[in-house]
Design an enzyme around this catalytic site. Sequence first.
Site, PDB file in Angstrom:
ATOM      1  N   CYS A  58       4.683  13.232   1.181  1.00 14.51           N
ATOM      2  CA  CYS A  58       5.977  13.594   0.582  1.00 14.51           C
ATOM      3  C   CYS A  58       5.734  14.742  -0.689  1.00 14.51           C
ATOM      4  CB  CYS A  58       6.195  12.057  -0.107  1.00 14.51           C
ATOM      5  SG  CYS A  58       8.152  12.112  -0.220  1.00 14.51           S
ATOM      6  N   HIS A  69       6.114   8.718   4.752  1.00 18.29           N
ATOM      7  CA  HIS A  69       5.032   8.048   4.080  1.00 18.29           C
ATOM      8  C   HIS A  69       4.332   7.173   5.128  1.00 18.29           C
ATOM      9  CE1 HIS A  69       5.951   8.294  -0.160  1.00 18.29           C
ATOM     10  NE2 HIS A  69       7.152   8.440   0.262  1.00 18.29           N
ATOM     11  N   GLU A 129       1.477   5.702   5.083  1.00 19.78           N
ATOM     12  CA  GLU A 129       0.698   4.572   4.585  1.00 19.78           C
ATOM     13  C   GLU A 129       1.455   3.319   4.707  1.00 19.78           C
ATOM     14  OE1 GLU A 129       1.931   7.253   2.841  1.00 19.78           O
ATOM     15  OE2 GLU A 129       2.930   6.552   0.774  1.00 19.78           O
TER      16      GLU A 129
HETATM   17  N1  GLN Z   1      10.043  13.875  -5.792  1.00 21.61           N
HETATM   18  C1  GLN Z   1      10.074  13.963  -4.270  1.00 21.61           C
HETATM   19  C2  GLN Z   1      11.560  13.948  -3.693  1.00 21.61           C
HETATM   20  O1  GLN Z   1      12.316  13.247  -4.405  1.00 21.61           O
HETATM   21  C3  GLN Z   1       9.008  13.595  -3.542  1.00 21.61           C
HETATM   22  C4  GLN Z   1       9.216  12.044  -3.562  1.00 21.61           C
HETATM   23  C5  GLN Z   1       7.964  11.284  -3.015  1.00 21.61           C
HETATM   24  O2  GLN Z   1       7.107  11.790  -3.040  1.00 21.61           O
HETATM   25  N2  GLN Z   1       8.047   9.870  -2.588  1.00 21.61           N
HETATM   26  O3  GLN Z   1      11.887  14.428  -2.637  1.00 21.61           O
END
Ligand code: GLN
Length: 538
Positions: free
Chosen positions: A383, A509, A511
């Site tokens: 992310c 994600h 995970e």
């Molecule tokens: N801050 C970033 C976004 O909003 C990544 C979010 C995250 O890592 N869950 O796109």
Amino acid sequence: MSATKYIFVTGGVTSSLGKGIISASLATLLQSRGYSVTIQKFDPYINIDPGTLNPYEHGECYVTNDGAETDLDLGHYERFLNRPTSQDNNVTTGRIYQSVIDKERRGDYLGKTVQVIPHITDEIKRRMKLLGQSGEFEVVITELGGTVGDIEALPYVEAVRQFKWEMPDDCMVVHLTLVPFLAAAGELKTKPTQHSVKMLQESGVQPDVLVCRSEHPIGEDIKRKLALFCNVKKEAVVESLDAETIYAVPMLMRNEKLDEIVLKRLKLPHEGKADLTRWKDFLYKLRFPSSEVKIGLIGKYVELKDAYKSIAEAFIHAGAANECKVNVEWIHSENLNVEDIAKDLSHLDGILVAPGFGERGFEGKLHAVCYARENKIPFLGICLGMQCAVIEFARNVLNKPEANSSEINPKTPDPVIHLMESQKDIIDMGGTMRLGAYDCKLTEGSLAHSIYRRPMISERHRHRFEYNNAYLEDYKAAGMIPTGFNPETNLVEIVEIPEHPWFVGVQFHPEYKSTVANPHPLFVSFVGAAVEYAKLKI
Ligand code: GLN
């Protein structure tokens, strides 16, 4: 099968006793006896969900397939049971009140005074039964967040009392408590447990089973004493010693016959024993690894390990799959700078840049990506970590020194990561990110495709910003290749550097989907690459 059976898990004496793990372990034992089981968590705070909570307050926010932002215990439920949870598995006081207030505004209460009893407790009971009524589950375990005696837990305890009164044969209460060891007296003490059970009894709830957390074996005498004072059967006083891993707890609970006690109480067939062959196999690999690697987790909440719970657990699953012990080194990105980067990271066999929000520690994450890319150390960016990989490449390879995400610098001349179109008019912070599972199409011949071994995958998301497709051709030409796309929007979900032995950034994600039965392929492959890298160093 007759009606669904309900098990409530309450906690006494102190928080952090591990109700989530006990609930997940009991569910695992019942599931391995062939029962279909789910676990839900009721949290007594007023937030609608933990999505708006700072990780320092609440640890990781776990995301379900259907896009619920939930308590991290739901992650344990999925990892143990290998079964997805949903919006319905996590309920907060905020949500209960919200639906009661909505009903009041609609006039559903026909002019009645709306009160905690019966209206709030009725709504709690309705939500407690929701998953059971789906017909999918024979047993529903409900973990009550908080500790018995908390003011905010009272309506939930009252709802459990009513539940037990309404269907005494179909529900039961397991109370998790602490039996502390007083070093000065050289004794285990039962009084805190007696008091917490008394507190439950004052609210009209008699626990059926006591699970006693203790650092020392509690022995028959203490079990007898607790049974007598707490009004439970002696065989229903179960010892829960500290375990070296949470994954050993189902075995401990099986040795204490927790599953058998529960099934007997619920009048369900309880012959035979839970078959934990596969689980034991996993534990064996965990205990006797044949190699060891060190992976750096670069984040900004590293002093609070719960903030990256699912990542840490995914490494445990992937380690076992590789028969390798993964030592995760938690590295604060705020402390990383260009001068010392080799000193800080050169001993690692793999580098993971964690998800996150905001500016703090952001530049340090870019230094870590750069070090992994240039030194060909296996790299996984998740992310924000993927977004960092994209930004680092723009700055240092595409010669765009001011490239950034518009989250970090809204005025950047090169917003290689920018706000998603769908996010532009959103004002509310709660539940408004791109959340939950989306399909992703993998490019044939890519590393991602060889890891997943299929053309289409589905992974969970939680973000507002995205890869800016205006720069796509520049990236391709310079060697950072997008290899996963959302089939509907063409959003880039995965980037790779084929020149590098293992460099993957994912917008989603992975995970959240790693379980004991199904370690996540990306983590398995990443750990495998770290093992290979470690061999090269010898
Ligand atoms: N801050 C970033 C976004 O909003 C990544 C979010 C995250 O890592 N869950 O796109």
